[in-house]
Design a protein around this motif. Structure first.
Motif, PDB file in Angstrom:
ATOM      1  N   PRO A   6       0.818  -1.215   0.000  1.00  0.00           N
ATOM      2  CA  PRO A   6       0.000   0.000   0.000  1.00  0.00           C
ATOM      3  C   PRO A   6       0.858   1.274   0.000  1.00  0.00           C
ATOM      4  O   PRO A   6       0.460   2.281  -0.549  1.00  0.00           O
ATOM      5  N   THR A   7       2.029   1.169   0.593  1.00  0.00           N
ATOM      6  CA  THR A   7       2.818   2.391   0.714  1.00  0.00           C
ATOM      7  C   THR A   7       3.359   2.871  -0.623  1.00  0.00           C
ATOM      8  O   THR A   7       3.738   4.026  -0.749  1.00  0.00           O
ATOM      9  N   THR A   8       3.463   1.956  -1.605  1.00  0.00           N
ATOM     10  CA  THR A   8       4.101   2.373  -2.841  1.00  0.00           C
ATOM     11  C   THR A   8       3.106   2.864  -3.878  1.00  0.00           C
ATOM     12  O   THR A   8       3.489   3.236  -4.961  1.00  0.00           O
ATOM     13  N   ARG A   9       1.832   2.833  -3.529  1.00  0.00           N
ATOM     14  CA  ARG A   9       0.869   3.347  -4.488  1.00  0.00           C
ATOM     15  C   ARG A   9       1.237   4.791  -4.810  1.00  0.00           C
ATOM     16  O   ARG A   9       1.389   5.605  -3.891  1.00  0.00           O
ATOM     17  N   PRO A  10       1.449   5.063  -6.091  1.00  0.00           N
ATOM     18  CA  PRO A  10       1.841   6.433  -6.399  1.00  0.00           C
ATOM     19  C   PRO A  10       0.821   7.414  -5.837  1.00  0.00           C
ATOM     20  O   PRO A  10      -0.368   7.296  -6.108  1.00  0.00           O
ATOM     21  N   ARG A  11       1.314   8.312  -5.056  1.00  0.00           N
ATOM     22  CA  ARG A  11       0.399   9.288  -4.467  1.00  0.00           C
ATOM     23  C   ARG A  11       0.149  10.411  -5.474  1.00  0.00           C
ATOM     24  O   ARG A  11       0.958  10.658  -6.346  1.00  0.00           O
ATOM     25  N   PRO A  12      -0.969  11.065  -5.304  1.00  0.00           N
ATOM     26  CA  PRO A  12      -1.156  12.257  -6.127  1.00  0.00           C
ATOM     27  C   PRO A  12      -0.030  13.253  -5.806  1.00  0.00           C
ATOM     28  O   PRO A  12       0.424  13.317  -4.671  1.00  0.00           O
TER      29      PRO A  12
ATOM     30  N   PRO C 191      12.656   6.680   4.311  1.00  0.00           N
ATOM     31  CA  PRO C 191      12.903   5.290   4.707  1.00  0.00           C
ATOM     32  C   PRO C 191      13.310   4.441   3.504  1.00  0.00           C
ATOM     33  O   PRO C 191      12.724   4.573   2.426  1.00  0.00           O
ATOM     34  N   ASP C 192      14.306   3.586   3.686  1.00  0.00           N
ATOM     35  CA  ASP C 192      14.775   2.729   2.602  1.00  0.00           C
ATOM     36  C   ASP C 192      13.675   1.783   2.110  1.00  0.00           C
ATOM     37  O   ASP C 192      13.609   1.451   0.938  1.00  0.00           O
ATOM     38  N   GLU C 193      12.821   1.352   3.041  1.00  0.00           N
ATOM     39  CA  GLU C 193      11.760   0.404   2.655  1.00  0.00           C
ATOM     40  C   GLU C 193      10.848   1.018   1.583  1.00  0.00           C
ATOM     41  O   GLU C 193      10.378   0.337   0.673  1.00  0.00           O
ATOM     42  N   LEU C 194      10.644   2.308   1.729  1.00  0.00           N
ATOM     43  CA  LEU C 194       9.777   3.023   0.791  1.00  0.00           C
ATOM     44  C   LEU C 194      10.356   2.939  -0.617  1.00  0.00           C
ATOM     45  O   LEU C 194       9.658   2.645  -1.590  1.00  0.00           O
ATOM     46  N   LEU C 195      11.660   3.158  -0.709  1.00  0.00           N
ATOM     47  CA  LEU C 195      12.331   3.145  -2.010  1.00  0.00           C
ATOM     48  C   LEU C 195      12.362   1.741  -2.570  1.00  0.00           C
ATOM     49  O   LEU C 195      12.132   1.510  -3.753  1.00  0.00           O
ATOM     50  N   GLU C 196      12.640   0.789  -1.684  1.00  0.00           N
ATOM     51  CA  GLU C 196      12.709  -0.605  -2.097  1.00  0.00           C
ATOM     52  C   GLU C 196      11.356  -1.027  -2.685  1.00  0.00           C
ATOM     53  O   GLU C 196      11.283  -1.601  -3.762  1.00  0.00           O
ATOM     54  N   ALA C 197      10.324  -0.660  -1.991  1.00  0.00           N
ATOM     55  CA  ALA C 197       8.974  -1.021  -2.445  1.00  0.00           C
ATOM     56  C   ALA C 197       8.680  -0.391  -3.798  1.00  0.00           C
ATOM     57  O   ALA C 197       8.135  -1.029  -4.700  1.00  0.00           O
ATOM     58  N   ALA C 198       9.075   0.850  -3.959  1.00  0.00           N
ATOM     59  CA  ALA C 198       8.825   1.535  -5.223  1.00  0.00           C
ATOM     60  C   ALA C 198       9.597   0.875  -6.346  1.00  0.00           C
ATOM     61  O   ALA C 198       9.114   0.724  -7.468  1.00  0.00           O
ATOM     62  N   ARG C 199      10.824   0.464  -6.022  1.00  0.00           N
ATOM     63  CA  ARG C 199      11.665  -0.158  -7.052  1.00  0.00           C
ATOM     64  C   ARG C 199      11.049  -1.489  -7.497  1.00  0.00           C
ATOM     65  O   ARG C 199      10.918  -1.769  -8.673  1.00  0.00           O
ATOM     66  N   ARG C 207      10.564   8.641 -11.337  1.00  0.00           N
ATOM     67  CA  ARG C 207       9.186   8.491 -10.885  1.00  0.00           C
ATOM     68  C   ARG C 207       9.147   8.344  -9.354  1.00  0.00           C
ATOM     69  O   ARG C 207       8.315   8.944  -8.681  1.00  0.00           O
ATOM     70  N   THR C 208      10.048   7.522  -8.842  1.00  0.00           N
ATOM     71  CA  THR C 208      10.130   7.336  -7.399  1.00  0.00           C
ATOM     72  C   THR C 208      10.406   8.665  -6.714  1.00  0.00           C
ATOM     73  O   THR C 208       9.778   9.022  -5.717  1.00  0.00           O
ATOM     74  N   PHE C 209      11.353   9.386  -7.291  1.00  0.00           N
ATOM     75  CA  PHE C 209      11.713  10.675  -6.716  1.00  0.00           C
ATOM     76  C   PHE C 209      10.494  11.580  -6.654  1.00  0.00           C
ATOM     77  O   PHE C 209      10.169  12.173  -5.632  1.00  0.00           O
ATOM     78  N   TRP C 210       9.808  11.648  -7.790  1.00  0.00           N
ATOM     79  CA  TRP C 210       8.706  12.593  -7.906  1.00  0.00           C
ATOM     80  C   TRP C 210       7.539  12.220  -6.992  1.00  0.00           C
ATOM     81  O   TRP C 210       6.975  13.069  -6.304  1.00  0.00           O
ATOM     82  N   SER C 211       7.225  10.932  -6.967  1.00  0.00           N
ATOM     83  CA  SER C 211       5.992  10.534  -6.287  1.00  0.00           C
ATOM     84  C   SER C 211       6.192  10.122  -4.839  1.00  0.00           C
ATOM     85  O   SER C 211       5.303  10.283  -4.017  1.00  0.00           O
ATOM     86  N   VAL C 212       7.372   9.587  -4.539  1.00  0.00           N
ATOM     87  CA  VAL C 212       7.571   9.045  -3.198  1.00  0.00           C
ATOM     88  C   VAL C 212       8.462   9.941  -2.354  1.00  0.00           C
ATOM     89  O   VAL C 212       8.179  10.212  -1.194  1.00  0.00           O
TER      90      VAL C 212
END
Lengths: 429, 317, 302
Positions: A6-12, C191-199, C207-212
């Motif tokens: 859920p955390t990686t859902r692209p946010r607006p 948090p690294d987990e956030l980036l890992e999940a996005a990857r 995209r990761t940079f912009w959105s996360v």
């Protein structure tokens, strides 16, 4: 593929104004491209500081020559000079005509190739338009004419009439001038004033007196034309130093131009101050309405004197040296200097202008209608030529610091002298 | 994941490869693309002046006269024996020592305070940044007036307690103290905002848990806030070190006259004031550049010491 | 400090907040708030004094500057000074305001964008040379700028930018300060987990940079943007060196304000400074709110 967390859902995208503003900024930068563009007509630029009084003159020059002139003015000479140095050093950016302050003229003289030899543009015939010493200051030893004199800083001695009355001293400017034909008599008057115990000091600081006394001795007080330091070979320099430090006890020890010095002017905390022509405006502004009629101007002890003043020069980087030289010569002509005097009260360096009725009959209402034109003009005419070397700034700084440390009790007069000499050697060596 | 038919799976394998390739390229190239704008722009507008200055420092170079010949390390040799340089370095380090620690500590406490209140936070934030946006001229006059010998308000207050007037500009320590006050006045709010932003990244549940465990506010501050903010604290320590070593504005406006002399006997002339004085007031551009370069090296060494020290602290805790 | 204070949603502003009733300890902590307010208030008064005094002088004539004891209350000259300010032909004050706005907006947006990118990369992406680049960024901050003015002027001349507004913009589009600040903030806050999940999700780095990443960096971006804006707005030495009085920035223009020879007209200068400070305060009031909040909201929702 894996499960989406859920955390990686692209946010607006965040509501940050960043994106919108970024677009705006691009528009802005596009809108501010370079302006200006030549249409074949000559436009001259003149760099000035302080108030030179050239508005009317420039208009007249524009009409007579069909040349556009733009004056770029910087208020404070302490900002102006480094900027001019940077422009000369980087080979661009300076005006076609530039103003140079007296303390810096010798330094710029070192790089005389960076300036147009005005002799090539007819200035050689103008010598009699200027006081001898002023002409010499603007001319290199080899005869190259770098700068033409504008104003000078003819000297008077400002004094506070109310404090003088309180101390039982005369208040009429003629009588006051007769109190102190020499510096020794000035010091004696100071002792008398101090004994009267008015609560005020006789002077704010001894430091500016040193410049005045050395200038009165003339010659080469600090540096000779070869650039060698001659402080210790010139007895009059040490004599001036001793005269001035001998008056430490009469001083309030408030450094000139400091906030406290200004406050002391308003507070009527000291009774005398050497006044070049341009100092009057400062007193008037600082003391304000309450000080009107309180200050007056008498002759300065020791005869003539000068403190400050400027020159006009044409940098070699100018694309229109011919026209620029014509402008500089026009502005520094006797009529030009007189016009500047009328506009801004800058004391002319032209004997003809100094002797004209516009100067000799000029009075200043704020200073009890003192005939300041006549007082200042007379001192300038009496002055011995004096040569300031290329390291004048550093020498000045060294002596200023030393004199202030003496009057503030941080050093003895002898220690101060040694510091000043070694400081000067460090800069000029 | 199951395949419905063979054909789509082949197609998918193809796009997978392209995607993997793109991903690999992305991982490899993106970091460099991200840092490229900074280094490119710095290379043009930062590096060129630095190298030019190094070149100038090896010459007898007058501001007005220009290059008057290569002299190797002569400027640096002179510098090592120049009492004015060592005096300026001592002053710079001295002011640094008395200004930075209270400043960062106060900023940390103020940020913590701001972070805890709700009512009026916006106004407090504005008030804290005001010293940074106040015109330098106004600041100069106010502080000069405060620390005047004869008319200064500080001396007036001291007089009430029977203390003789202090000539603030006259003594080394007194002038350092006055300048440190100016520096802290101007920069504490600035650092407070940086800390406040960093505190937003400290998870709030940590605090709630600690509060429920009965940890005092002070304890939570030292045990949670400070450790969590270590990277930002290190950042402010390093930028304060760099900024303080290049200290110029505050002592320059504290000085009277324009000589950049830092008092009658150089009591508070900083290295940057010396650079300005040599290069621009006296026109010795070569020597000014040499002083400037030595200052640069001193800062880099101090920065490295900072990093090593904080690294050690980090390792120890 | 109170837990309730961190939850604005539960305590509508304006109404006195009551402790949530989690026990005496929390209540005792909350009672410390007056001390916090007192400390902040004292700091505020000290911070404000020079600005206040500047405004006082702006409402008087210049001789008020040197008055002793100092004047502390406004006078009646503000309108007259304002008239002199905008009527001063040599200072080009309005143009100065506009130029400074253009320069400050462009520089701060650019700094925020490029420094966030670089700071994030240096903090969170793994690539050869990362440590070297990080050190290089810090070292760039140590470069003393003053003597560099001459070569920079030479460069501007070569580019034909002397006297042009881009001369006070382009050299400042990035800053080592900004990169380092964003790097430290990202190291601490992303948090690294956030980036890992996005990857794993297949997001490209951008995209990761912009959105996360950007949303997490926001408080630091706001601070960096505001500080950069203010710094550019107040920059003086370089502007005076490279621009000309007829196309000044606002600080350059203020320095040009004068009507008399050899004496500074402080009431006029401070009137200019007052008008130059106002936009900064408004900007700060508007954007300062964004400095605090998002993560706390997140924590509350979680």
């Amino acid at each position: 593929m894996t499960k989406r967390s859920p955390t990686t859902r692209p946010r607006p995208a965040p509501r940050a104004a960043t994106a919108a503003l970024a677009g705006g900024a691009l528009l802005l930068t596009a809108a501010c491209g370079g302006g200006g563009g030549g249409d074949g007509e000559v436009t001259l630029t003149i760099d000035t500081f302080g108030v030179m009084g050239y508005e009317a003159l420039i208009e007249r020059f524009e009409e007579e020559h069909g040349i556009q002139v733009e004056e770029r003015n910087v208020t404070d000479v302490a900002d102006y000079t480094p900027q001019l140095q940077q422009n000369i050093a980087s080979g661009s950016g300076a005006g076609d005509v530039v103003a140079i302050e007296e303390a810096n003229i010798a330094q710029f003289m070192l790089q005389k190739e960076a300036f147009v030899d005005l002799a090539e543009h007819g200035a050689a015939d103008l010598e009699e338009n200027f006081l001898d010493w002023k002409w010499d200051q603007g001319t290199a030893p080899d005869g190259r004419i770098v700068g033409l004199g504008t104003d000078i800083g003819g000297l008077g001695m400002c004094y506070d009439t109310e404090l003088f009355a309180e101390a039982g001293l005369p208040t009429d400017r003629e009588e006051v001038g007769e109190l102190w034909p020499t510096w020794d008599e000035y010091a004696a008057t100071g002792e008398e004033f101090t004994e009267a115990d008015t609560g005020a000091a006789f002077m704010s600081t001894i430091q500016p007196l040193f410049r005045v006394v050395t200038a009165q001795a003339g010659g080469e007080p600090f540096q000779n034309t070869e650039g060698d330091l001659v402080i210790e070979d010139t007895p009059s320099t040490r004599e001036a130093y001793d005269t001035v430090t001998g008056m430490s006890g009469l001083s309030a020890a408030l450094p000139i131009w400091s906030e406290e010095w200004n406050a002391a002017i308003q507070d009527n905390a000291f009774a005398t101050m050497p006044c070049p022509a341009w100092m009057l405006g400062h007193i008037e502004n600082t003391a304000g309405e309450a000080g009107e009629g309180r200050w007056d101007v008498a002759a300065v002890p020791g005869g003539g004197g000068n403190w400050g003043g400027s020159f006009l020069a044409v940098p070699a980087q100018s694309e229109h040296p011919e026209e620029a030289a014509a402008l500089a010569e026009f502005l520094t002509s006797p009529e030009g200097q007189l016009s500047a005097w009328e506009e801004a009260n800058t004391l002319p360096s032209s004997p003809e202008a100094l002797e004209s009725a516009e100067v000799t009959e000029f009075t200043r209402p704020y200073f009890n209608d003192a005939p300041v034109g006549a007082i200042f003009g007379a001192t300038a005419m009496e002055l011995e030529p004096v040569y300031y070397g290329p390291d004048t700034q550093a020498v000045d700084d060294a002596f200023r610091a030393a004199l202030e440390s003496v009057e503030q009790g941080q050093a003895t007069a002898d220690e101060g002298w040694d510091t000043a000499v070694s400081g000067s050697e460090r800069a000029a060596g | 994941m199951t395949a419905a038919s063979r054909a789509p799976q082949d197609a998918r394998r193809g796009t997978d490869r392209a995607a993997r390739l793109r991903a690999a390229l992305d991982t490899k190239a993106a970091p460099y693309a991200f840092i490229a704008p900074f280094f490119l722009l710095f290379g043009v507008f930062g590096l060129f002046p630095l190298l030019y200055t190094a070149w100038v420092s090896l010459h007898d170079w007058s501001l007005i006269g220009g290059n008057e010949g290569f002299i190797g390390l002569e400027n640096y040799r002179v510098l090592l024996g120049d009492a004015k340089f060592w005096n300026a370095l001592l002053n710079t380090l001295g002011i640094f020592a008395i200004a930075v620690v209270p400043q960062l500590l106060a900023a940390l406490l103020l940020a913590d305070g701001l972070n805890r209140i709700v009512r009026g936070r916006g106004l407090f934030q504005i008030a804290l940044i005001i010293p940074y946006v106040t015109s330098i001229a106004a600041m100069a006059i106010v502080f000069s007036t405060l620390f005047g010998t004869e008319y200064g308000m500080v001396n007036q207050v001291l007089g009430v307690f029977g203390i003789d007037p202090v000539n603030w500009r006259g003594g080394r320590l007194s002038s350092w103290a006055a300048i440190a006050v100016m520096v802290d006045w101007r920069w504490t709010g600035y650092n407070t905002l940086i800390y406040l932003a960093a505190m937003q990244a400290v998870p709030k549940d940590l605090y709630e848990a600690a509060a429920l465990d009965g940890a005092s506010a002070l304890r939570r501050f030292w045990r949670i806030t400070v450790p969590m903010m270590r990277p930002t604290i290190l950042f402010t320590v390093i930028i304060s070190t760099i900024g303080q070593m290049q200290l110029f504005t505050e002592p320059a406006v504290f000085d009277t006259g324009g000589a950049m002399a830092g008092g009658t006997q150089g009591q508070y002339q900083t290295v940057m004031m010396l650079v300005f004085q040599e290069a621009f007031r006296y026109g010795d551009y070569g020597y000014g550049s040499a002083v400037s370069w030595v200052l640069f090296l001193v800062i880099v060494v101090l920065g490295l010491i900072n990093v090593l020290l904080t690294g050690r602290i980090k390792g120890a805790s | 400090m109170t837990v309730t204070a961190d939850r604005p949603a539960q305590a509508p502003a304006g109404r006195p907040r009551r402790p949530a009733g989690r026990g005496r300890r929390l209540r005792r902590l909350r009672e410390r708030a007056p001390l916090t307010y007192a400390g902040l208030l004292l700091t505020v008064l000290l911070s404000l004094f020079p600005l206040w005094w500047m405004l006082v002088i702006a409402t008087r004539t210049t001789d008020a500057v040197a008055r002793f004891p100092p004047v502390l209350l406004p006078g009646g000259e503000f309108a007259a000074n304002t008239g002199r300010l905008f009527g001063n032909a040599g200072a080009h004050f309005t143009l100065g305001l506009w130029n400074s706005f253009v320069a400050s907006a462009t520089v701060s947006l650019s700094v925020v964008l490029f420094c966030s990118l670089a700071g994030f990369a240096l903090a969170k992406l793994r690539f050869p040379g990362r440590n070297g680049f990080t050190v290089a960024v810090v070292v760039t901050m140590a470069v003393p700028v003053q003597v560099g003015i001459i070569p920079l002027l030479v460069l501007m001349q070569w580019l034909g930018w002397r006297g042009e507004l881009q001369a006070v913009i382009v050299p400042f589009l990035v800053s080592g300060f900004g990169v380092f600040m964003m790097r430290q903030y990202a190291a601490q806050g992303v948090p690294d987990e956030l980036l890992e999940a996005a990857r794993i999700d297949g997001c490209s780095t951008l995209r990761t940079f912009w959105s996360v990443v950007l949303p997490v960096l926001r408080p630091a971006m706001v601070v960096l943007g505001l500080l950069t804006f203010m710094q550019t707005w107040n920059e003086f030495i370089w502007a005076v060196a490279v621009l000309t009085p007829d196309n000044p920035t606002v600080q350059f223009s203020i320095n040009q304000l004068n009507e008399s020879a050899y004496a500074r007209d402080f009431s006029l200068m401070f009137t200019g400074a007052a008008y130059a400070t106002l936009p900064l305060l408004i900007l700060f009031a508007v954007f300062g709110r964004r400095l605090v909040g998002r993560i706390m909201e997140g924590a509350v929702k979680a």
